[in-house]
Design an enzyme around this catalytic site. Structure first.
Site, mmCIF file in Angstrom:
data_model
loop_
_atom_site.group_PDB
_atom_site.id
_atom_site.type_symbol
_atom_site.label_atom_id
_atom_site.label_comp_id
_atom_site.label_asym_id
_atom_site.label_seq_id
_atom_site.Cartn_x
_atom_site.Cartn_y
_atom_site.Cartn_z
ATOM 1 N N SER A 117 0.793 -1.227 0.000
ATOM 2 C CA SER A 117 0.000 0.000 0.000
ATOM 3 C C SER A 117 0.827 1.280 0.000
ATOM 4 O O SER A 117 1.569 1.521 -0.929
ATOM 5 C CB SER A 117 -0.942 -0.044 1.193
ATOM 6 N N HIS A 118 0.726 2.056 1.074
ATOM 7 C CA HIS A 118 1.378 3.370 1.119
ATOM 8 C C HIS A 118 2.860 3.265 1.478
ATOM 9 O O HIS A 118 3.555 4.275 1.491
ATOM 10 C CB HIS A 118 0.669 4.253 2.145
ATOM 11 N N ASP A 281 -2.771 6.285 -3.370
ATOM 12 C CA ASP A 281 -1.602 5.615 -2.812
ATOM 13 C C ASP A 281 -1.139 4.435 -3.675
ATOM 14 O O ASP A 281 -1.665 4.206 -4.764
ATOM 15 C CB ASP A 281 -1.865 5.164 -1.365
ATOM 16 N N ASP A 283 -1.575 1.220 -3.805
ATOM 17 C CA ASP A 283 -2.527 0.232 -4.313
ATOM 18 C C ASP A 283 -3.896 0.817 -4.655
ATOM 19 O O ASP A 283 -4.841 0.075 -4.920
ATOM 20 C CB ASP A 283 -2.674 -0.928 -3.317
ATOM 21 N N ASP A 285 -6.221 2.471 -2.946
ATOM 22 C CA ASP A 285 -7.404 2.499 -2.089
ATOM 23 C C ASP A 285 -7.531 3.785 -1.276
ATOM 24 O O ASP A 285 -8.567 4.042 -0.674
ATOM 25 C CB ASP A 285 -7.477 1.248 -1.186
ATOM 26 N N ARG A 286 -6.467 4.600 -1.260
ATOM 27 C CA ARG A 286 -6.558 5.862 -0.516
ATOM 28 C C ARG A 286 -6.747 7.037 -1.455
ATOM 29 O O ARG A 286 -6.412 6.960 -2.635
ATOM 30 C CB ARG A 286 -5.276 6.115 0.278
ATOM 31 N N LYS A 380 -11.567 0.169 0.787
ATOM 32 C CA LYS A 380 -11.607 1.596 0.536
ATOM 33 C C LYS A 380 -11.217 1.828 -0.916
ATOM 34 O O LYS A 380 -10.581 0.972 -1.516
ATOM 35 C CB LYS A 380 -10.724 2.355 1.511
HETATM 36 C C1 VG1 Z 1 -2.820 2.404 8.371
HETATM 37 C C2 VG1 Z 1 -3.974 3.346 8.578
HETATM 38 C C3 VG1 Z 1 -5.288 2.590 8.529
HETATM 39 C C4 VG1 Z 1 -5.381 1.819 7.207
HETATM 40 C C5 VG1 Z 1 -4.167 0.934 7.039
HETATM 41 C C6 VG1 Z 1 -4.129 0.244 5.696
HETATM 42 O O1 VG1 Z 1 -2.773 1.461 9.426
HETATM 43 O O2 VG1 Z 1 -3.854 4.026 9.801
HETATM 44 O O3 VG1 Z 1 -6.349 3.508 8.669
HETATM 45 O O4 VG1 Z 1 -6.545 1.034 7.180
HETATM 46 O O5 VG1 Z 1 -2.976 1.711 7.136
HETATM 47 O O6 VG1 Z 1 -4.150 1.171 4.662
HETATM 48 P P1 VG1 Z 1 -1.768 1.606 10.653
HETATM 49 O O7 VG1 Z 1 -1.957 0.356 11.470
HETATM 50 O O8 VG1 Z 1 -0.408 1.775 10.082
HETATM 51 O O9 VG1 Z 1 -2.180 2.850 11.380
HETATM 52 V V1 VG1 Z 1 -3.402 0.816 3.198
HETATM 53 O O10 VG1 Z 1 -3.935 1.927 2.131
HETATM 54 O O11 VG1 Z 1 -1.762 0.932 3.751
HETATM 55 O O12 VG1 Z 1 -3.702 -0.783 2.928
HETATM 56 CO CO CO Z 2 -3.529 1.432 0.305
#
Ligand code: VG1
Ligand code: CO
Length: 547
Positions: A117-118, A281, A283, A285-286, A380
């Site tokens: 993801s991010h 982001d 993948d 979803d953000r 998302k």
């Molecule tokens: C983070 C965000 C959370 C989100 C998760 C996955 O998690 O705070 O809101 O659902 O990333 O997003 P954490 O545990 O690091 O706070 V993604 O777009 O990275 O799959």
């Molecule tokens: Co993501």
């Protein structure tokens, strides 16, 4: 011609720490690339949700380094485990929301999504994998827990030999008796978007000279955004920048926030800025939403979308309810109250919205981390949020700044910011949380930096649909009606720990809603920093990121 391939059973031993976090298993790319690491986890998934005989899976990822190799390995393993068919995005690409859409639309028996993801990508970046259930959403804790338990006792995995499958052309081929169906990664998703939004109205908006900038951050959303925004909706060519997915995201950090999407922010706050800006982001979803000279916090964006969703054809009959993660501001609750629909606060992570969406209790969900979505999929969805915003702007014929001013005048403003302390010492961060947790009972009634604590707890949650419970989901320190601070440790990082501090303050008076958010939150921020002892314990006087 398909050559006969026999499945091989390869002995293996468990790896420590193959525990899915907030969103799947994440680790350094080099950790994933070591022999048997990916294989162990994938076989553990198959052992947990299988047998795979006769089943169809969806498979794709965000294109980061090792995506291509991992896909070939997973295809060989799915074949050896007896799967009948795997749907895979062309070139191994599928955004997370598109994967969810494919699982649902084609009714596959779940799927595997490759992404961190991010988190930055590349050989020295991060990699990740998660399993999504047949409803299209991330596996719930009961399944991720069982997968983790399986990784601790695995002794062998199954795989077929054979050449790589050509994933560059759509169509079917056979691998060890299993059909590999390469699909257009965008088509099913784009059609779903067309069914939800008033594309004609958005086309007119662009035809009238509305200008937009979409920064795909060299991540997976580029092809989706180009097809939908430029080809289908008529945004001018070049609207989507950094549109080509790259294995290392061009060296960037594909997290759409004001710090990591600095170029977009600079453009949106310049003279002659476009009307609307957005970023997504790794993948897809953000989403980050920015108007001309106006940054919209994700918490506010969720509230605005909930209040205005009925303006889009897909939601014309209204929304059933709204869910937000607990650290997300209460702005969405105010909208739900006014609409007379249910509002829920869940733990962090999209997996906690699934039951509420499946049960029809909520239509719109969101997290302060720039995730918003609806019942159209079970993830998302970054581009979905952008399109709903465009639909709202087209229907209301207002600027983003105008929409925000109207929203705050109606509901009040929830000043909001998240402060991240990244890659701090893990033991120190855990002690900070433990000490705070131990002191929770004594906090109410105490005064810190001029604010009085009225309530303090560690968030626990019972799912209203299936009754499952989770504990220790974030420490809340409440200062009366108006202000609140939340602290939790990230569950998506791969090195050290990241402390997230979530700050908010409610301001109902429109004449006081124009303050700089960091200024408006300075007192509650100071109170949390002091009480938690962030500077002494973590050696940090400033956060790395303020969203
Ligand atoms: C983070 C965000 C959370 C989100 C998760 C996955 O998690 O705070 O809101 O659902 O990333 O997003 P954490 O545990 O690091 O706070 V993604 O777009 O990275 O799959
Ligand atoms: Co993501």
């Amino acid at each position: 011609m398909e050559t006969l391939m026999t499945a091989q059973t390869i002995p293996t031993q468990p790896f420590d720490g193959q525990k899915p976090g907030t969103s799947g298993l994440r680790a350094r790319t080099r950790v994933f690339m070591q022999p048997r690491y990916l294989e162990n986890f994938v076989q553990s998934v198959f052992d947990t949700v299988g047998p795979l005989d006769g089943k169809t899976l969806t498979l794709g990822g965000d294109g980061r380094f090792f995506n291509d190799r991992a896909i070939q390995t997973i295809l060989r393993m799915a074949a050896a485990n007896g799967a009948a068919r795997v749907l895979v995005g062309r070139d191994g690409l599928l955004s997370t929301p598109a994967a969810s859409a494919v699982i649902r639309h084609r009714k596959t028996d779940g799927g595997l999504i490759l992404s961190a993801s991010h988190n930055p990508g590349g050989e020295d970046g991060d990699f990740g994998i998660k399993y999504n259930i047949p409803a299209g959403g991330p596996a719930p804790e009961s399944i991720t827990g069982a997968i983790h338990a399986r990784t601790a006792e695995i002794t062998e995995y199954r795989i077929v030999d054979g050449p790589d499958v050509d994933l560059s052309v759509e169509g079917e081929s056979v691998l060890g008796g299993m059909v590999v169906e390469v699909i257009d990664p965008v088509a099913i998703y784009a059609e779903l978007m067309g069914s939800l939004f008033d594309f004609d109205a958005i086309r007119l908006l662009f035809a009238d000279g509305f200008r937009m900038r979409f920064d795909a951050m060299h991540a997976v959303t580029g092809p989706y955004a180009k097809t939908i925004l430029e080809d289908q909706l008529g945004a001018e060519p070049g609207t989507v920048v950094n549109a080509e997915p790259l294995p290392d995201f061009g060296g960037g950090h594909p997290d759409p926030n004001p710090v990591y999407a600095a170029a977009l922010m600079a453009e949106m706050f310049s003279d002659g800025a476009p009307d609307f800006g957005a970023a997504s982001d790794g993948d897809g979803d953000r989403n980050m939403i920015v108007g001309r000279h106006t940054y919209v916090t994700p918490s506010d964006s969720l509230a605005v979308l909930a209040a205005n969703a009925h303006l889009a054809p897909g939601y014309a009959s209204g929304i059933a309810g709204v869910a937000r993660s607990m650290p997300t501001s209460r702005a969405a609750d105010r909208v739900a109250a006014k609409l007379g629909v249910e509002a829920f606060a869940t733990p962090t992570g999209w997996k906690f919205f699934g039951t509420l969406l499946d049960a029809g209790r909520v239509t719109i969900c969101g997290e302060e981390s720039a995730g918003t979505g609806s019942s159209h999929v079970r993830e998302k969805d970054g581009l979905w949020a952008v399109l709903l915003w465009l639909n709202v702007l087209a229907a209301k014929k207002m600027s983003v700044a105008g929409v925000m001013a109207e929203h705050w005048a109606t509901y009040g403003r929830d000043y909001y910011s998240r402060h991240d302390y990244e890659e701090v010492d893990k033991a120190a961060a855990e002690t900070l949380m433990d000490d705070l947790r131990a002191a929770l009972g004594d906090l109410p009634g105490t005064e810190i930096e001029g604010l009085t604590v009225t309530d303090a707890d560690d968030f626990s949650y019972t799912d209203p649909v299936d009754g499952s419970t989770v504990e220790r989901q974030g420490i809340r320190i409440v200062f009366g009606e108006a202000a609140r601070g939340v602290l939790r440790l990230s569950g998506t990082g791969t090195v050290g720990a990241t402390l997230r501090v979530y700050l908010e303050r409610y301001e109902p008076d429109p004449s006081k809603q124009g303050e700089d958010p960091q200024q408006a939150l300075s007192q509650v921020s100071a109170a949390i920093q002091t009480r938690a002892g962030i500077a002494e314990r973590l050696g940090r006087t400033e956060p790395d990121v303020r969203t």
